[in-house]
Design an enzyme around this catalytic site. Structure first.
Site, short mmCIF file in Angstrom:
data_model
loop_
_atom_site.label_atom_id
_atom_site.label_comp_id
_atom_site.label_asym_id
_atom_site.label_seq_id
_atom_site.Cartn_x
_atom_site.Cartn_y
_atom_site.Cartn_z
N ASN A 159 -10.08 -0.42 -35.87
CA ASN A 159 -9.94 -1.31 -37.03
C ASN A 159 -9.09 -0.59 -38.08
O ASN A 159 -9.55 0.37 -38.70
CB ASN A 159 -11.35 -1.61 -37.55
CG ASN A 159 -11.36 -2.46 -38.81
OD1 ASN A 159 -10.34 -2.65 -39.45
ND2 ASN A 159 -12.53 -2.96 -39.16
N CYS A 215 -9.99 -5.81 -45.43
CA CYS A 215 -9.41 -6.26 -44.16
C CYS A 215 -8.79 -7.66 -44.25
O CYS A 215 -8.13 -8.10 -43.31
CB CYS A 215 -10.46 -6.24 -43.06
SG CYS A 215 -11.19 -4.61 -42.86
N HIS A 264 -8.02 -10.35 -37.44
CA HIS A 264 -8.24 -8.97 -37.85
C HIS A 264 -8.92 -8.23 -36.70
O HIS A 264 -9.91 -8.71 -36.14
CB HIS A 264 -9.10 -8.94 -39.11
CG HIS A 264 -9.63 -7.59 -39.44
ND1 HIS A 264 -8.83 -6.47 -39.45
CD2 HIS A 264 -10.89 -7.17 -39.72
CE1 HIS A 264 -9.57 -5.42 -39.74
NE2 HIS A 264 -10.82 -5.81 -39.91
N1 ACO Z 1 -22.95 5.12 -30.51
C1 ACO Z 1 -24.13 4.97 -29.91
N2 ACO Z 1 -25.12 4.23 -30.45
C2 ACO Z 1 -24.87 3.64 -31.64
C3 ACO Z 1 -23.63 3.76 -32.31
C4 ACO Z 1 -22.65 4.55 -31.71
N3 ACO Z 1 -21.44 4.73 -32.25
N4 ACO Z 1 -23.69 3.06 -33.46
C5 ACO Z 1 -24.92 2.49 -33.51
N5 ACO Z 1 -25.63 2.84 -32.42
C6 ACO Z 1 -26.99 2.46 -32.07
C7 ACO Z 1 -27.80 2.02 -33.25
O1 ACO Z 1 -28.38 3.13 -33.92
C8 ACO Z 1 -28.85 1.13 -32.59
O2 ACO Z 1 -29.83 1.94 -32.04
P1 ACO Z 1 -31.38 1.52 -32.13
O3 ACO Z 1 -31.47 0.24 -31.35
O4 ACO Z 1 -32.07 2.67 -31.48
O5 ACO Z 1 -31.68 1.35 -33.58
C9 ACO Z 1 -28.09 0.48 -31.45
O6 ACO Z 1 -26.93 1.30 -31.22
C10 ACO Z 1 -27.64 -0.94 -31.74
O7 ACO Z 1 -27.00 -0.98 -33.02
P2 ACO Z 1 -26.47 -2.31 -33.65
O8 ACO Z 1 -26.00 -2.06 -35.04
O9 ACO Z 1 -27.49 -3.40 -33.43
O10 ACO Z 1 -25.21 -2.61 -32.70
P3 ACO Z 1 -24.32 -3.88 -32.63
O11 ACO Z 1 -24.36 -4.44 -31.28
O12 ACO Z 1 -24.57 -4.80 -33.80
O13 ACO Z 1 -22.86 -3.26 -32.82
C11 ACO Z 1 -21.16 -3.03 -34.50
C12 ACO Z 1 -22.55 -2.58 -34.03
C13 ACO Z 1 -20.14 -2.65 -33.44
C14 ACO Z 1 -20.84 -2.27 -35.79
C15 ACO Z 1 -21.14 -4.54 -34.74
O14 ACO Z 1 -22.27 -4.94 -35.50
C16 ACO Z 1 -19.90 -5.01 -35.43
O15 ACO Z 1 -18.81 -4.94 -34.90
N6 ACO Z 1 -20.01 -5.57 -36.65
C17 ACO Z 1 -18.88 -6.05 -37.39
C18 ACO Z 1 -18.14 -4.94 -38.08
C19 ACO Z 1 -16.84 -5.49 -38.63
O16 ACO Z 1 -16.29 -6.42 -38.11
N7 ACO Z 1 -16.32 -4.95 -39.69
C20 ACO Z 1 -15.06 -5.56 -40.14
C21 ACO Z 1 -14.88 -5.42 -41.47
S1 ACO Z 1 -14.35 -3.82 -41.89
C22 ACO Z 1 -13.61 -3.93 -43.43
O17 ACO Z 1 -13.55 -4.94 -44.05
C23 ACO Z 1 -13.08 -2.64 -44.05
#
Ligand code: ACO
Length: 333
Positions: free
Chosen positions: A285, A114, A255
Site C-alpha cells: 500500500n 490514500c 487504491h
Molecule cells: N502476521 C501474522 N499474524 C498477524 C499479522 C501479521 N502481519 N497481523 C495480524 N495478525 C494476527 C492478529 O493478531 C490476529 O490474531 P488473533 O486472532 O490471535 O488475535 C489475526 O492475525 C487476525 O487478525 P485480523 O486483524 O482479524 O486480520 P484480518 O483478516 O482483518 O486482516 C488486515 C488484517 C490485512 C489489516 C485487514 O483487516 C485489512 O486489510 N484492512 C484494511 C486495511 C486498509 O485497507 N487500509 C487502507 C487504508 S491505509 C491509509 O489510508 C493510509
C-alpha cells in the site's frame, strides 16, 4: 463562464530500488509470507533509503508524466502534490517545482491520505474547467516507511513507498466523465498518524504543546468493512454522473490496499477480474501513490489504450473516499 474539458495526457511513476519480501519482514516481527500473502495479496514492497526524499521520487514520477504528455516544465500552471508524508510539514510541492524547473507553476500539497490522488484529480479538474489553468501536474507520493511502527505486525507489513503522476490538460473534448468525493470524520479514529503534544511551560502563565507525530495506528477490520461497503457506492455514484453503467468500464483501478478488498468491490459491481488492475503484490500500500503507480504501469505495458474508460477509487484515513471515471489519453491520440 468558460467550461473547458479535461484530458489526462500522460503518466509516470517512480519507486525506490530496494525491494523487501515478506520473508525479510518475518525477521522483524512475528509474521509469515503465508499470512501476509493470503490476507492481503502483498509479497514485496519498495522501501526508501534514509537519503531518499519524498520530493525526489515525486519529481522522477513527474518528469516521466511530462515527457509522455509532451509538456515542458515551463508550461505547467499548477502542481498538486497529494501526500501525507511530506519532507517538510510546510509542504513539499515547492521543492518539486524547483527540481522540475517549473518556474511558472504555483505548487501546493494536498493531504487526503490514500484518497489523495482522487481528491487531487478532482481539485485539478476544477482549475481547468473554469479556464484558470491549462496544464496541471498531479502527483501522488508517499514514503509511509517513515511513519510505520516497524515493531507492529498489524500495520508494518502493509505499506510501501512510491510516487505516481499524471498531467491534466484543457481539452475541447471532455474526458473526465464523472466523480464523487466523500468524507466521514466520525470514523477518524480508525486510521491515524496523529500529533501527540507534550505540555511545555514557557512561563508561569503559558503552556504550549510541543511533541511529535506518532506512528500509524489502524483498526484494520473497521477499515476493511468501510472499504467494501463505501467504495462500490461511490463508484456507482460516479458512474451515474457519467451516465453509464459498470459494464462501460474498461479498467477498474482501486487504491491498492488489499487484494481481498479489490476482489470484493469488483464482485459487488459485477466487474470481471480481468478488468481489475492490481500491482500491490509488488509494492504494498503506497497510499496516495498507489492509483497513479498502477495506472502508469498498465499504460506502459500497453494494457490501457487511448480512449479506454477507467474507474479509479481511493479510500483511507479521514475517513475519506472517492471515485472518478475518465477516458485515458489526449483526444487526438
Ligand atoms: N502476521 C501474522 N499474524 C498477524 C499479522 C501479521 N502481519 N497481523 C495480524 N495478525 C494476527 C492478529 O493478531 C490476529 O490474531 P488473533 O486472532 O490471535 O488475535 C489475526 O492475525 C487476525 O487478525 P485480523 O486483524 O482479524 O486480520 P484480518 O483478516 O482483518 O486482516 C488486515 C488484517 C490485512 C489489516 C485487514 O483487516 C485489512 O486489510 N484492512 C484494511 C486495511 C486498509 O485497507 N487500509 C487502507 C487504508 S491505509 C491509509 O489510508 C493510509
Amino acid at each position: 463562464m468558460i467550461n473547458t474539458g479535461i484530458a489526462i495526457a500522460g503518466s509516470g511513476s517512480a519507486t525506490p530500488s530496494v525491494s523487501v519480501d515478506n520473508h525479510a519482514l518475518s525477521q522483524l516481527v512475528e509474521t509469515s509470507d503465508e499470512w501476509i500473502a493470503s490476507r492481503t495479496g502483498i509479497r514485496y514492497r519498495k522501501l526508501a533509503s534514509a537519503e531518499t526524499t519524498l520530493s525526489a521520487i515525486a519529481t522522477r514520477a513527474a518528469q516521466q508524466a511530462l515527457s509522455m504528455a509532451q509538456v515542458d516544465p515551463s508550461e505547467i500552471d499548477l502542481i498538486l502534490l497529494a501526500t501525507s508524508t511530506a519532507d517538510d510539514l510546510f509542504g513539499s510541492a515547492g521543492q518539486v517545482q524547483a527540481q522540475l524547473g517549473a518556474t511558472q507553476a504555483v505548487a501546493f500539497d494536498l493531504t487526503a491520505a490514500c484518497s489523495g490522488f482522487v481528491f487531487g484529480l478532482v481539485t485539478a479538474a476544477q482549475f481547468i474547467r473554469t479556464g484558470v489553468y491549462r496544464n496541471v501536474l498531479l502527483i501522488g507520493a508517499d514514503v509511509m516507511s517513515r511513519w510505520v511502527d516497524w515493531s507492529d505486525r498489524t500495520t508494518c507489513v502493509l505499506f510501501g513507498d512510491g510516487a505516481g503522476a499524471v498531467v491534466l490538460q484543457a481539452s475541447e473534448c471532455d474526458r473526465l466523465l464523472g466523480f464523487e468525493l466523500r468524507s466521514d470524520g466520525n470514523q477518524n479514529a480508525c486510521l491515524n498518524l496523529s500529533y501527540q503534544p507534550q505540555p511545555k511551560a514557557l512561563t508561569d502563565q503559558i503552556t504550549i504543546g510541543q511533541g511529535n507525530y506518532q506512528s500509524v495506528t489502524m483498526n484494520g477490520q473497521e477499515v476493511y468493512r468501510f472499504a467494501v461497503t463505501k467504495v462500490p457506492e461511490v463508484i456507482e455514484k460516479a458512474l451515474y454522473r457519467a451516465n453509464m453503467g459498470a459494464e462501460g468500464i474498461d479498467w477498474l483501478i482501486l487504491h491498492q490496499a488489499n487484494q481481498r478488498i479489490m476482489d470484493a468491490v469488483a464482485q459487488r459491481l459485477n466487474i470481471p477480474a480481468e478488468k481489475v488492475i492490481s500491482n500491490l503484490a509488488n509494492y504494498g500500500n503506497t497510499s496516495a501513490a498507489s492509483i497513479p503507480l498502477a495506472l502508469d504501469e498498465a499504460v506502459r505495458e500497453g494494457k490501457i489504450q487511448p480512449g479506454d474508460v477507467i474507474a479509479v477509487s481511493g479510500f483511507g484515513a479521514g475517513l475519506s473516499w472517492g471515485a472518478s471515471i475518465f477516458q485515458w489519453g489526449k483526444p487526438s491520440s
